[in-house]
Design a protein around this motif. Structure first.
Motif, short mmCIF file in Angstrom:
data_model
loop_
_atom_site.label_atom_id
_atom_site.label_comp_id
_atom_site.label_asym_id
_atom_site.label_seq_id
_atom_site.Cartn_x
_atom_site.Cartn_y
_atom_site.Cartn_z
N SER A 90 0.83 -1.21 0.00
CA SER A 90 0.00 0.00 0.00
C SER A 90 0.86 1.26 0.00
O SER A 90 0.43 2.31 -0.46
CB SER A 90 -0.93 0.01 1.22
N GLY A 137 -0.07 1.30 -3.69
CA GLY A 137 -1.48 1.62 -3.43
C GLY A 137 -2.39 0.51 -3.92
O GLY A 137 -3.62 0.62 -3.89
N ASN A 160 -7.44 -1.90 -3.82
CA ASN A 160 -6.68 -0.65 -3.82
C ASN A 160 -7.08 0.25 -2.67
O ASN A 160 -8.19 0.22 -2.18
CB ASN A 160 -6.69 0.07 -5.17
N GLY A 169 -8.07 3.55 -1.11
CA GLY A 169 -8.78 4.75 -1.55
C GLY A 169 -8.25 5.98 -0.82
O GLY A 169 -7.47 5.87 0.14
N THR A 170 -8.69 7.15 -1.27
CA THR A 170 -8.17 8.39 -0.67
C THR A 170 -8.50 8.50 0.82
O THR A 170 -7.76 9.15 1.56
CB THR A 170 -8.74 9.63 -1.40
N GLU A 220 -5.84 6.81 2.74
CA GLU A 220 -4.63 7.63 2.64
C GLU A 220 -4.67 8.76 3.67
O GLU A 220 -3.70 9.02 4.38
CB GLU A 220 -4.49 8.21 1.22
N SER A 230 -3.00 6.29 -2.14
CA SER A 230 -4.04 5.94 -3.09
C SER A 230 -3.47 6.26 -4.46
O SER A 230 -2.98 7.37 -4.68
CB SER A 230 -5.26 6.81 -2.77
#
Ligand SMILES: O=C(O)CCC(=O)C(=O)O
Ligand SMILES: [Fe+2]
Length: 331
Positions: free
Chosen positions: A58, A62, A244, A246-247, A250, A259
């Motif tokens: 990550s 990401g 993934n 996501g914002t 993050e 992200s």
């Protein structure tokens, strides 16, 4: 011409309406398939190893893929098949139920005047809490609600497992991320073969505004991730899910996890069908860097905003955001 891209069986050239600008289109450059996006075995008995692998992936990409996730193959295949059936139903039959029932179905003309002419047909609907959202799902194919419902139950379970692993890796209290994952959206896409993939996109470059997204990408490649300014293709791993960041995760991680922007390209030969599930906070949930992560040496890098405010101010698809997200019909 038929409104829905998937019915363009005989299109020999890309219509002008679907030709992207030079900046946005993929062009003829070959994009390498990436065999370095980590594939994480969730059946590994060493939980701390899984946590470390997820955090590393990550931070670097990401993105990661998970195998041995416990979602039965027949549940996945059932959902893929029933969505395929839906996408081949007569367009009138799909459209008359959609858009008024809390779910959105978009063929190509949904984008006609706005300029985001994606090479895909797409269906979106809420799916959590399940019982309540299901009342508004498509009624045809008749097995849709049962089959997609079973898939969603599994994805919910898997999402809570992954969010817990991320919470642990970030040093957050147990249940921190799971507790704010109160909304879930399904978005299923059908990307038909395209006569000239260099001119078109299945989905424009964007960030996901979720906590995490769980994607089943079937057996056809097409997803690309931006890493260090270069596009890389996400390889197909049979029966794996692509996950993934996501914002929202993050932000909560204060930038420790990232992200990544991603997009979908088309191909000449094969149809590609995918099911993405966005795991989101509820609209009024305040998202900010977690208190246990920030301190004097690591001050908050993001403001605190409700998820709703965040979504309103950030436009993941630039000027095309509203039409792509809400399916605004031509004016
Ligand atoms: O269909 C795919 O491969 C990716 C879809 C996606 O990125 C999205 O729906 O946000
Ligand atoms: Fe996405």
């Amino acid at each position: 011409m038929e409104n829905h891209v998937s019915r363009w069986f005989n299109v020999q050239t890309v219509p002008e309406s679907h030709t992207f600008s030079i900046e946005d289109r993929p062009g003829k450059k070959q994009i390498p398939l990436c065999r370095t996006i980590p594939i994480i075995d969730l059946a590994n008995s060493e939980r701390t190893e899984i946590v470390q692998e997820i955090i590393k992936a990550s931070q670097e990409y990401g993105f990661f893929q998970v195998t041995n996730h416990g979602v039965p193959e027949d549940v996945i295949n059932g959902a893929v098949k029933v969505l395929e059936e839906l996408f081949t139903m007569p367009v009138d039959e799909i459209s008359k139920e959609a858009n008024s029932n809390g779910w959105v179905y978009m063929g190509s003309t949904s984008f006609a005047t706005k300029g985001a002419h994606l090479w895909r047909d797409n269906l979106k609907h809420p799916c959590h809490p399940l019982e309540q959202s299901m009342q508004n799902w498509p009624q045809k194919p008749t097995r849709y609600r049962d089959i997609v419902g079973a898939y969603i139950v599994e994805i919910r379970r898997l999402s809570l497992i992954i969010l817990e692993l991320i919470s642990q890796g970030l040093g957050l209290e147990k249940g921190y991320l799971g507790g704010i994952s109160q909304v879930q959206f399904l978005t299923a896409s059908n990307y038909p073969p395209c006569p000239d993939p260099s001119l078109t996109l299945g989905l424009l470059k964007h960030f996901d505004h979720s906590l995490i997204t769980i994607l089943f990408q079937g057996n056809v490649e097409g997803l690309q991730v931006l890493k260090d300014g270069k596009w890389i293709g996400v390889e197909v791993v049979p029966n794996a899910f692509v996950v993934n960041i996501g914002t929202q995760v993050e932000i909560i991680s204060n930038g420790k996890l990232r992200s990544a922007q991603h997009r979908v390209v088309t191909n000449k030969e094969k149809s590609r069908a995918t099911i993405a599930t966005f795991i989101n906070p509820c609209p009024d949930c305040i998202i900010e860097p977690a208190k246990v992560i920030v301190n004097e040496a690591n001050p908050p890098l993001y403001p605190s905003l409700s998820f709703k405010e965040f979504v309103n101010v950030s436009k993941p698809f630039g000027p095309f955001t509203d039409v792509i997200q809400n399916g605004c019909i031509d004016e």
